[in-house]
Design a protein around this motif. Structure first.
Motif, mmCIF file in Angstrom:
data_model
loop_
_atom_site.group_PDB
_atom_site.id
_atom_site.type_symbol
_atom_site.label_atom_id
_atom_site.label_comp_id
_atom_site.label_asym_id
_atom_site.label_seq_id
_atom_site.Cartn_x
_atom_site.Cartn_y
_atom_site.Cartn_z
ATOM 1 N N GLY A 44 0.826 -1.207 0.000
ATOM 2 C CA GLY A 44 0.000 0.000 0.000
ATOM 3 C C GLY A 44 0.857 1.253 0.000
ATOM 4 O O GLY A 44 0.581 2.214 -0.731
ATOM 5 N N ASN A 45 1.918 1.237 0.784
ATOM 6 C CA ASN A 45 2.832 2.383 0.832
ATOM 7 C C ASN A 45 3.495 2.617 -0.532
ATOM 8 O O ASN A 45 3.633 3.762 -0.974
ATOM 9 N N GLU A 46 3.900 1.525 -1.188
ATOM 10 C CA GLU A 46 4.499 1.642 -2.529
ATOM 11 C C GLU A 46 3.505 2.280 -3.502
ATOM 12 O O GLU A 46 3.873 3.150 -4.301
ATOM 13 N N LEU A 47 2.269 1.845 -3.441
ATOM 14 C CA LEU A 47 1.240 2.376 -4.329
ATOM 15 C C LEU A 47 0.974 3.851 -4.044
ATOM 16 O O LEU A 47 0.742 4.640 -4.969
ATOM 17 N N MET A 48 1.009 4.227 -2.781
ATOM 18 C CA MET A 48 0.825 5.642 -2.416
ATOM 19 C C MET A 48 1.936 6.487 -3.044
ATOM 20 O O MET A 48 1.671 7.562 -3.576
ATOM 21 N N MET A 49 3.159 5.989 -2.998
ATOM 22 C CA MET A 49 4.289 6.733 -3.569
ATOM 23 C C MET A 49 4.130 6.899 -5.080
ATOM 24 O O MET A 49 4.623 7.869 -5.649
ATOM 25 N N GLN A 52 -1.104 5.903 -6.685
ATOM 26 C CA GLN A 52 -2.194 4.961 -6.922
ATOM 27 C C GLN A 52 -2.986 4.766 -5.625
ATOM 28 O O GLN A 52 -3.003 3.691 -5.018
ATOM 29 N N HIS A 53 -3.661 5.829 -5.209
ATOM 30 C CA HIS A 53 -4.300 5.875 -3.903
ATOM 31 C C HIS A 53 -5.462 4.888 -3.768
ATOM 32 O O HIS A 53 -5.633 4.271 -2.724
ATOM 33 N N LYS A 54 -6.245 4.758 -4.812
ATOM 34 C CA LYS A 54 -7.385 3.846 -4.750
ATOM 35 C C LYS A 54 -6.918 2.398 -4.561
ATOM 36 O O LYS A 54 -7.479 1.663 -3.746
#
Length: 148
Positions: A44-49, A52-54
């Motif tokens: 999730g943290n990787e996606l936030m960076m 890709q918040h959803k």
């Protein structure tokens, strides 16, 4: 794509490639499979960076499902909700986070941010004050409080 090229149907090589293809398909269809709650949070943290918040919300939600007592998972999901302008959801997650871990300053800071964007400035100030009380040396929290 020639995945089975050169393999005789029914052979051990064919069966091995078929099993590998099935595993790849399962992994793509269920990205959470086999991951611990901490690994889900990390993804999730990787996606936030990557912005890709959803998608990040999905990973944090699965981590929460696996370990609903972890305040960080709720706080991280709140950050993702905030990026998507889903401020009420962010408030709910921050409140749950602070309930689970009353000394977690980041949860109060994110709660203040969500309230601020909802234009509930009184609640924002209250949350930012609590973050400052918990972590008085944090300049970012002080700036947020001043802005609210």
């Amino acid at each position: 794509k020639g995945y089975f090229k050169g393999c005789e149907p029914g052979s051990d090589e064919y069966k091995g490639r078929e099993e590998k293809a099935k595993q790849k398909f399962i992994a793509r269809s269920n990205p959470y499979e086999g991951l611990s709650a901490e690994e889900l949070k990390g993804k999730g943290n990787e996606l936030m960076m990557k912005g890709q918040h959803k998608s990040a919300i999905g990973f944090y939600s699965k981590a929460i499902e696996m370990d609903p007592s972890n305040a960080v998972y709720y706080c991280n999901r709140a950050a993702a909700y905030t990026h998507l302008s889903q401020y009420q959801e962010a408030v709910k997650d921050c409140e749950k986070s602070t309930q689970l871990r009353p000394e977690y300053s980041k949860a109060f800071s994110r709660l203040g941010t969500a309230h601020f964007y909802r234009q509930d400035y009184v609640a924002a100030v209250e949350a930012f004050k609590k973050a400052c009380d918990l972590e008085p040396a944090n300049e970012s929290y002080k700036q947020d409080l001043a802005s609210a």
